[in-house]
Motif scaffolding. Structure first.
Motif, mmCIF file in Angstrom:
data_model
loop_
_atom_site.group_PDB
_atom_site.id
_atom_site.type_symbol
_atom_site.label_atom_id
_atom_site.label_comp_id
_atom_site.label_asym_id
_atom_site.label_seq_id
_atom_site.Cartn_x
_atom_site.Cartn_y
_atom_site.Cartn_z
ATOM 1 N N UNK A 60 58.679 55.435 68.910
ATOM 2 C CA UNK A 60 57.659 55.590 67.919
ATOM 3 C C UNK A 60 56.203 55.522 68.273
ATOM 4 N N UNK A 61 55.923 56.218 69.266
ATOM 5 C CA UNK A 61 54.762 56.116 70.052
ATOM 6 C C UNK A 61 53.501 56.684 69.156
ATOM 7 N N UNK A 62 52.442 56.049 69.023
ATOM 8 C CA UNK A 62 51.450 56.596 68.224
ATOM 9 C C UNK A 62 50.168 56.366 68.942
ATOM 10 N N UNK A 63 49.171 57.102 68.796
ATOM 11 C CA UNK A 63 47.762 56.815 69.414
ATOM 12 C C UNK A 63 46.847 57.360 68.393
ATOM 13 N N UNK A 64 45.909 56.451 68.079
ATOM 14 C CA UNK A 64 44.919 56.706 67.149
ATOM 15 C C UNK A 64 43.615 56.643 68.094
ATOM 16 N N UNK A 65 42.636 57.622 67.570
ATOM 17 C CA UNK A 65 41.144 57.451 68.040
ATOM 18 C C UNK A 65 40.364 57.335 66.775
ATOM 19 N N UNK A 66 40.058 56.129 66.317
ATOM 20 C CA UNK A 66 39.538 55.824 65.326
ATOM 21 C C UNK A 66 40.134 56.220 64.038
ATOM 22 N N UNK A 67 39.726 57.211 63.139
ATOM 23 C CA UNK A 67 40.643 57.772 62.023
ATOM 24 C C UNK A 67 41.361 59.023 62.344
ATOM 25 N N UNK A 68 41.320 59.580 63.349
ATOM 26 C CA UNK A 68 42.130 60.420 63.909
ATOM 27 C C UNK A 68 43.448 60.198 64.685
ATOM 28 N N UNK A 69 44.392 60.873 64.409
ATOM 29 C CA UNK A 69 45.839 60.297 65.019
ATOM 30 C C UNK A 69 46.019 61.509 66.014
ATOM 31 N N UNK A 70 46.019 61.086 67.073
ATOM 32 C CA UNK A 70 46.709 62.342 68.289
ATOM 33 C C UNK A 70 48.058 62.377 68.404
ATOM 34 N N UNK A 71 48.707 61.285 68.237
ATOM 35 C CA UNK A 71 50.256 61.504 68.488
ATOM 36 C C UNK A 71 50.859 60.291 67.334
ATOM 37 N N UNK A 72 51.828 60.678 66.533
ATOM 38 C CA UNK A 72 52.131 59.943 65.657
ATOM 39 C C UNK A 72 53.770 59.843 65.576
ATOM 40 N N UNK A 73 54.291 58.669 65.866
ATOM 41 C CA UNK A 73 55.591 58.218 65.973
ATOM 42 C C UNK A 73 56.767 59.092 66.584
ATOM 43 N N UNK A 74 56.062 59.159 67.762
ATOM 44 C CA UNK A 74 56.839 60.298 68.868
ATOM 45 C C UNK A 74 58.120 59.456 69.382
ATOM 46 N N UNK A 75 59.259 59.937 69.374
ATOM 47 C CA UNK A 75 60.581 59.421 69.913
ATOM 48 C C UNK A 75 60.784 60.498 70.717
ATOM 49 N N UNK A 85 62.298 77.181 83.584
ATOM 50 C CA UNK A 85 62.768 75.961 84.282
ATOM 51 C C UNK A 85 63.304 74.878 83.472
ATOM 52 N N UNK A 86 63.140 74.729 82.057
ATOM 53 C CA UNK A 86 63.861 73.790 81.380
ATOM 54 C C UNK A 86 65.175 73.677 80.821
ATOM 55 N N UNK A 87 65.827 72.630 80.688
ATOM 56 C CA UNK A 87 67.160 72.596 80.102
ATOM 57 C C UNK A 87 67.064 72.344 78.564
ATOM 58 N N UNK A 88 66.064 71.739 78.416
ATOM 59 C CA UNK A 88 65.739 71.163 76.716
ATOM 60 C C UNK A 88 64.175 71.371 76.571
ATOM 61 N N UNK A 89 64.004 71.544 75.165
ATOM 62 C CA UNK A 89 62.793 71.777 74.717
ATOM 63 C C UNK A 89 62.204 70.708 73.522
ATOM 64 N N UNK A 90 61.210 70.069 73.482
ATOM 65 C CA UNK A 90 60.661 69.565 72.323
ATOM 66 C C UNK A 90 59.451 70.203 71.977
ATOM 67 N N UNK A 91 59.230 70.563 70.598
ATOM 68 C CA UNK A 91 58.019 71.161 70.135
ATOM 69 C C UNK A 91 57.296 70.148 69.541
ATOM 70 N N UNK A 92 55.920 69.958 69.805
ATOM 71 C CA UNK A 92 54.871 69.003 69.329
ATOM 72 C C UNK A 92 53.985 69.774 68.585
ATOM 73 N N UNK A 93 53.736 69.310 67.331
ATOM 74 C CA UNK A 93 52.634 70.021 66.405
ATOM 75 C C UNK A 93 52.076 69.043 65.717
ATOM 76 N N UNK A 94 50.871 68.867 65.871
ATOM 77 C CA UNK A 94 49.858 67.631 65.224
ATOM 78 C C UNK A 94 50.491 66.432 65.441
ATOM 79 N N UNK A 95 50.745 66.235 66.960
ATOM 80 C CA UNK A 95 51.020 64.896 67.094
ATOM 81 C C UNK A 95 52.433 64.316 66.673
ATOM 82 N N UNK A 96 53.327 65.301 66.176
ATOM 83 C CA UNK A 96 54.630 65.037 65.856
ATOM 84 C C UNK A 96 55.786 65.878 66.408
#
Length: 312
Positions: A11-26, A202-213
């Motif tokens: 559940x990694x989350x990083x906010x910069x004031x009102x802006x959410x850069x990363x939201x609930x990342x597992x 080069x990768x075995x697995x891929x995680x796609x992140x969009x808008x911090x999720x």
């Protein structure tokens, strides 16, 4: 956290004031994996990397590295990490040998073992022939190799690479990709990029992140090249009704009565879907067979065309 799991982010989350850069990342990384973090510019990849390496404190959530909490026991956790940020942290006024010896000391390599560690890192990163050259006089590709060498000099369990080929020419990109592939045989790797061929190469697995999720997490060949059905119903059924049809391997539900049906190898479930729709009164609106590529998955999940969530 089992012995095969090297990194577990919850559940990694990083906010910069009102802006959410990363939201609930597992995120998890297993021993021997090469994981690609893929996403458009501004998706939150670099912010995620900085939190995974302890260079940025999360607003909430936690990171465990080989069972060590990165916030509570940072020094012990970071012993298992090697990190190459987007800009290689090199000193242009030092020679390759001087810089790598310095980095070995920073990483806690005992003095009597540093020479051997430097020699091994140079060999693995193709730097042996430029040992005495000033880093500032090397090409950008070789400076990137020096950055990789400092990341592996203490033989960490995990190497984290943020956009390792950005700004390189095509030949340098190929060389760095090959090098990352070789490193993946000895270490677990997290590689961030917005370049699809790089992830596929080069990768075995891929995680796609969009808008911090996280919007997609699967092995690199889980859906790629496999036939699937895209179906839309006016009166959508429960997933189980589709899952139980002959030839169906997996079903993912999307918005507005839309489903993505993964087919078993060699199967074609179109007739079964039509028949079930007629009997069930589902109101079939669309049915098409497609073979998906990573580019199609990426565009679909980051352009707002769909909000399907798939997991390995």
């Amino acid at each position: 956290m089992d012995s095969e799991t090297l990194i577990e982010a919850r559940a990694l989350t990083r906010r910069y004031g009102p802006n959410v850069a990363v939201s609930g990342l597992d995120l998890t990384l297993k021993k021997g994996e090469v994981l690609g973090l893929l996403g458009p510019n501004g998706a939150g990849k670099s912010t995620s990397m900085k939190m995974l390496t302890g260079n940025l404190s999360p607003t909430s959530g936690e990171v465990l590295i080989k069972g060590k909490n990165l916030r509570a026991d940072a020094q012990a956790a970071k012993r298992h990490l090697g990190y190459l940020p987007e800009q290689p942290p090199v000193y242009p006024e030092l020679t390759v040998d001087e810089y790598l010896s310095y980095c070995a000391g920073l990483h806690g390599v005992p003095r009597k073992e540093r020479s051997a560690a430097v020699t091994t890192a140079k060999r693995d990163c193709g730097l042996t022939q430029v040992s005495s050259r000033l880093i500032g006089n090397l090409s950008k590709g070789y400076q990137q190799r020096v950055g990789l060498a400092q990341a592996i000099i203490h033989r960490p369990d995990v190497i984290i690479l943020d956009e390792p080929t950005v700004g390189l020419d095509p030949i340098q990109i190929r060389e760095i990709r090959n090098l990352i592939g070789e490193l993946g045989n000895q270490h677990s790797v997290i590689l961030s990029s917005h370049i699809l061929p790089e992830i596929q190469a080069v990768c075995d697995r891929v995680m796609i992140i969009n808008k911090g999720r996280s919007v997609y997490d699967a092995t690199i060949d889980a859906h790629l090249g496999k036939s699937g059905l895209v179906v839309v119903f006016a009166h959508p059924p429960q997933i189980d009704a589709l899952q139980n049809l002959p030839g169906v391997n997996k079903v993912d539900a999307g918005p507005a009565g839309r489903f993505l049906i993964e087919l078993a190898d060699g199967a074609d479930a179109r007739d079964a879907v039509v028949e079930a729709s007629v009997h069930g009164g589902w109101g079939l609106r669309e049915l098409r067979l497609e073979t998906r590529t990573l580019e199609e998955i990426f565009v679909e999940l980051t352009s707002g065309e769909a909000t399907l969530r798939e997991a390995a």
